[in-house]
Design a protein around this motif. Structure first.
Motif, PDB file in Angstrom:
ATOM      1  N   SER A  86      66.568  86.508  29.378  1.00  0.00           N
ATOM      2  CA  SER A  86      66.325  86.582  30.823  1.00  0.00           C
ATOM      3  C   SER A  86      65.876  85.211  31.319  1.00  0.00           C
ATOM      4  N   GLY A  87      65.771  85.071  32.639  1.00  0.00           N
ATOM      5  CA  GLY A  87      65.456  83.769  33.222  1.00  0.00           C
ATOM      6  C   GLY A  87      64.140  83.187  32.730  1.00  0.00           C
ATOM      7  N   GLN A 132      62.496  83.934  29.987  1.00  0.00           N
ATOM      8  CA  GLN A 132      62.595  83.613  28.572  1.00  0.00           C
ATOM      9  C   GLN A 132      63.328  82.297  28.373  1.00  0.00           C
ATOM     10  N   MET A 133      64.418  82.093  29.132  1.00  0.00           N
ATOM     11  CA  MET A 133      65.171  80.852  29.001  1.00  0.00           C
ATOM     12  C   MET A 133      64.297  79.656  29.338  1.00  0.00           C
TER      13      MET A 133
END
Lengths: 412, 542
Positions: free
Chosen positions: B143-144, B146-147
């Motif tokens: 997910s954003g 996490q990235m």
């Protein structure tokens, strides 16, 4: 020995999977018996089914199977329409034959379609399809990026280029889809050559911008740092590599040509040696180290060995049972399953037992996780928002939110 | 740690320097925030620290930038990689490998660290950033938030003394942004890392900053100082600071906590006043014919349900905010409204038509969507060309789009390339293109991404104006302040289902994640924006 769960440290060397798959492919190229080929597809398919991960590249197997079927279909259609050089007596249908001018002699369109011709085409096409499926199995089981990491240091740059290109392809697919959707939003048709051109330019533009951004990021992360190498060593490297490659070319020419039987092999060996030395010396310019390289352990030996064994046994079988391996299309006979070659193919199932078991979504590796971060149970298998219709591992979609609908909390 | 000495940067084809007169020092172990409107050279300044300016971007750098004693003139970015870690705006553009663990190791491999050192640092970083569970995941499946954490981790493993971040939380939902900021806090406090970051969403970050560098305008020299002092002078301010200025608090509060301590008298004054009018515009009539009706909508993608049993009715003149974490199904719902997804259950009606069975030409007059990346919508080389194309697409008389552009975006040159516009201008152009066909329903997907406060304020004005003319509008957004300013109604999606649907003040005041700062400061009073408070106070004193 029961197989452990696959983690980073027990993971099988990517090269082992490729050796195994190429062994199966070699075996496939040595027979046209549809029963044996079917068995081979079954062996490869079973190993893929029990040992592939949920990673994006693992989904490419289905694409390869479909490609194989397409190849088979094309082969059959050609044999049906263009006829076949195989003489046959069992006529299925007779198509109207297209009269062709003299200069196209030897080409036939339409005419008699015989059962023998079609059967031969089927055997032949099946062989090609099996080869493709074996390559697909290697692709699905081994991470291509890891395979490239095993390259010698001097070839590292080329390896990175390939890896980057591989991650770009899915981005391009996602870009095209996004821009076509945007055309819809402006009330324009999203098909046709003009539409493709108008979508194509922004897609290329986006790809270019992304590669520039990636180049900046790589530069800022230390890509391309080099160690100081004395000029003499640099010159020696060039001489060895170039001279070695020339030697390889000349040696191969000598081996394949009729005249130079004497000098071919030694030249080839010397050339190879020089090129290898050049690559090794070239590696000294690079300061890179390798993080957790995969060891080539007992399991890797077993997996690769099983592939080599299948290939060797099949080649041997060509010696003792050539008839059973190549069932004749003329006269029409039902192929039989030869016992020993069939059993030798089953050696290819060894990886299904010895290769580490991949951590499936929902089980093992990623089960426990904080509430905020997404649940692996659902996110991992479902990531491809865009890949349902595309064969490529397009799961790594271009923008974060494209894969987001699936990353949710496990609360309900 | 970072020294700028009389630095100015001029890009190759520019007449004016992008930044000039930069002369400051960022001490070691500080979290330093770079603040300023769009286009004042924040990114240029950040990239000068890691050497990408001028080595990668070209241009001329006058003066001298030193990081940990290394001069960026003589050290290209790769030679600075072990002291400066850089994460750009888009973490996806940053990743070289395909799994989390390899990505963390990549930088160290380039630096040539010993294998056992790499192994140890990867494990430490996985723990530090809470990524241990994700170590084997393919990067595309994250997910954003996490990235963004992986991107930060991937530069941390080289143990840089300086971390340079460009808009680390702009694309994230409030909770994911907290996650990333918590990590940065930890780095500064525990490891003594120097952090230099630019961020538009000041309401999220200003409370964590030790120093603020303010770039007041294009070409003006930056000023550095304490956050509270700088906020008093800054042209860009988060709502909590605005509220502090309005109430005359000194020093200005930077966090909700500071403000609540000082807000007791204000709350007393306000509770004496009548409850504020709910929205900025009049609430639309409840009996009007709805422009869009969604009932029991289900959407599947690859057999995974993305939306499930979603119901939504939008009436003319109404502004609805769709909120929820990244991946809750907001964008999918908007796309279903323009017919990009075929419903697997339930129905979608927009102006009486079924979107996914309507031809694009006809749908254009019923509903318009401005996608998350407004640039996707623009294909011509010039603003004028874009307008002409929009008129043709919509079958509108020539010049219609140009008029809308003139209204939304005064002073933009017709010959300008859409790519050269700022984020805010591009959004306005895309909005004008969509509005040319006069659709009764307007959909905006994450419109404030990358916008500074001024551009956001203009957007708020525009959408309010449209709503007053009877335009219905649905916006999917993470920006709680925007929702508070604009929306009559807030719909919260979670896991593809509607979990809350009601008037803005009812829904957001009670929610810890979606409450705007003013609501948090004044809770339990139902004031949402600084504007409302100002009007109420004026009313009370008059």
């Amino acid at each position: 020995m029961s197989a452990p769960h696959a983690t980073r440290s027990t993971a099988l060397h990517a090269g082992a999977w490729w050796v195994w798959a190429l062994g199966l492919a070699t075996a496939a190229s040595r027979t046209t018996n549809p029963l044996l080929l079917g068995l081979l597809i079954g062996v490869a398919g079973y190993v893929v089914a029990v040992r592939r991960t949920d990673a994006p590249w693992a989904r490419s197997y289905g694409a390869f199977v479909r490609l194989g079927l397409v190849v088979l279909g094309i082969r059959l259609v050609f044999a049906f329409v263009l006829g076949s050089p195989i003489p046959g007596t069992h006529t299925l249908v007779t198509l109207p034959e297209l009269p062709l001018p003299d200069w196209a002699k030897g080409v036939r369109v339409g005419g008699r379609v015989t059962a023998e011709g079609m059967l031969f085409a089927l055997y032949d096409g099946l062989k090609l399809a099996t080869l493709l499926i074996c390559v697909g199995a290697a692709n699905a089981l081994a991470n291509p990026a890891r395979l490239l990491k095993s390259l010698p240091g001097a070839l590292y740059e080329a390896g990175v280029a390939v890896v980057v290109a591989m991650t770009f392809a899915p981005h391009l697919v996602a870009d095209v889809q996004r821009l076509r959707a945007a055309r819809r939003l402006r009330g324009r048709p999203d098909r046709g050559a003009k539409a493709l051109l108008q979508v194509g330019l922004p897609v290329l533009e986006g790809a270019l911008e992304r590669s520039v951004a990636l180049a900046a990021a790589m530069d800022a992360r230390g890509y391309g740092r080099t160690a100081q190498v004395p000029p003499a060593v640099r010159r020696l490297t060039s001489v060895l590599t170039l001279g070695g490659l020339l030697g390889v070319c000349a040696g191969t020419y000598g081996l394949l040509g009729d005249s130079g039987g004497g000098y071919g092999l030694p030249l080839l060996v010397v050339g190879l040696g020089a090129a290898m030395a050049g690559l090794w010396l070239g590696g000294r310019r690079s300061v890179r180290t390798r993080y957790r390289p995969e060891p080539w352990g007992v399991r890797a030996w077993l997996v690769s060995g099983s592939g080599v064994a299948v290939a060797a046994l099949m080649i041997a079988a060509n010696g003792y049972a050539p008839g059973a391996l190549h069932p004749p299309a003329v006269p029409l006979t039902a192929p039989v399953l030869p016992l020993w070659p069939a059993l030798s193919l089953l050696v290819g199932l060894v990886p299904a037992v010895v290769a580490p078991v991949p951590a499936r979504a929902g089980g093992g590796a990623g089960a426990g996780r904080s509430a905020r971060s997404s649940s692996p149970a659902r996110s991992a298998p479902s990531a491809p928002s865009a890949s349902s219709d595309s064969s490529a591992p397009s799961a790594s979609s271009a923008r974060p939110s494209a894969s987001d609908p699936f990353t949710k909390e496990p609360t309900q | 740690m970072i020294r700028f000495e009389q630095v100015s940067v001029t890009y190759a084809d520019a007449a004016e320097p992008a930044v000039q007169g930069v002369d400051l020092t960022v001490p070691e172990g500080e979290l330093c925030l770079l603040v300023g409107p769009s286009g004042v050279g924040k990114s240029t300044l950040l990239n000068a620290v890691c050497g990408l300016v001028p080595h990668f971007t070209g241009g001329t750098l006058h003066g001298r930038v030193t990081v940990d004693g290394r001069d960026t003139r003589t050290h290209p970015p790769r030679e600075l990689a072990d002291v400066v870690g850089t994460v750009g705006q888009d973490p996806l553009a940053h990743f070289v490998t395909d799994t989390v663990e390899d990505e963390l190791a990549y930088g160290m491999e380039s630096l040539g660290l010993a294998p056992d050192v790499m192994r140890r640092r990867v494990e430490e970083t996985l723990d530090l950033l809470g990524l241990a569970d994700l170590r084997d995941r393919a990067i595309g499946t994250l997910s954003g938030g996490q990235m963004q954490r992986v991107a930060i981790g991937s530069v941390l493993t080289a143990h840089p003394k300086v971390l340079v971040l460009d808009e680390p939380t702009s694309a994230l939902d409030p909770a994911a942004a907290e996650e990333v900021l918590a990590v940065l806090q930890r780095l500064v406090h525990d490891l003594g890392t120097t952090v230099l970051m630019a961020e538009h969403r000041l309401e999220r970050v200003v409370q964590y900053a030790d120093q603020v560098i303010l770039l007041p305008g294009p070409g003006a020299a930056p000023v550095m100082g304490e956050p509270a002092g700088m906020m008093a002078a800054s042209p860009v301010r988060p709502p909590v600071v605005e509220l502090g200025r309005l109430a005359g608090w000194s020093p200005l509060p930077l966090s909700v906590r500071d403000a609540r301590r000082k807000a007791a008298p204000l709350r007393e004054r306000l509770s004496a006043v009548a409850v504020p009018s709910p929205g900025p515009a009049a609430v639309p009539a409840a009996d009007a014919e709805p422009v869009a009706t969604v009932a029991g909508l289900g959407v599947h993608r690859d057999r995974t349900p993305v939306l499930h049993g979603v119901g939504l009715t939008v009436r003319p003149g109404e502004t609805v905010a769709l909120m929820g974490r990244n991946g809750a199904g907001k964008s999918t719902l908007l796309r279903a409204l323009v017919g990009m997804h075929q419903p697997s259950a339930g129905s979608v009606r927009v102006g009486g038509a079924v979107p996914h069975r309507t031809r694009p030409r006809d749908l254009l007059r019923r509903v318009g969507l401005v996608p998350q990346e407004p640039r996707d919508l623009l294909s011509a080389d010039t603003v004028d060309g874009e307008c002409a194309a929009a008129d043709r697409d919509a079958g509108a008389p020539a010049g219609t789009c140009r008029e809308v552009v003139a209204r939304l975006l005064p002073g933009v040159r017709g010959a300008a390339h859409p790519r050269d516009l700022s984020e805010g201008q591009r959004l306005a152009l895309a909005l004008a293109v969509v509005l040319t066909a006069r659709p009764p329903l307007l959909l905006l997907d994450e419109p404030t991404r990358g916008l500074d406060y001024a551009a956001k304020a203009r957007l708020v004005e525009v959408v309010r104006g449209l709503a007053a003319e009877g335009q219905a509008c649905v916006l999917a957004t993470h920006d709680v302040e925007l929702a508070a300013e604009l929306a009559h109604r807030v719909v919260i999606l979670a896991d593809g289902e509607v979990v809350a649907d009601g008037p803005t003040e009812d829904v957001v005041v009670s929610s810890p994640a979606f409450a705007p700062q003013v609501a948090k400061v004044l809770a339990p009073l139902p004031w949402l924006t600084v504007g409302q408070v100002a009007r109420s106070l004026e009313g009370a004193s008059a």
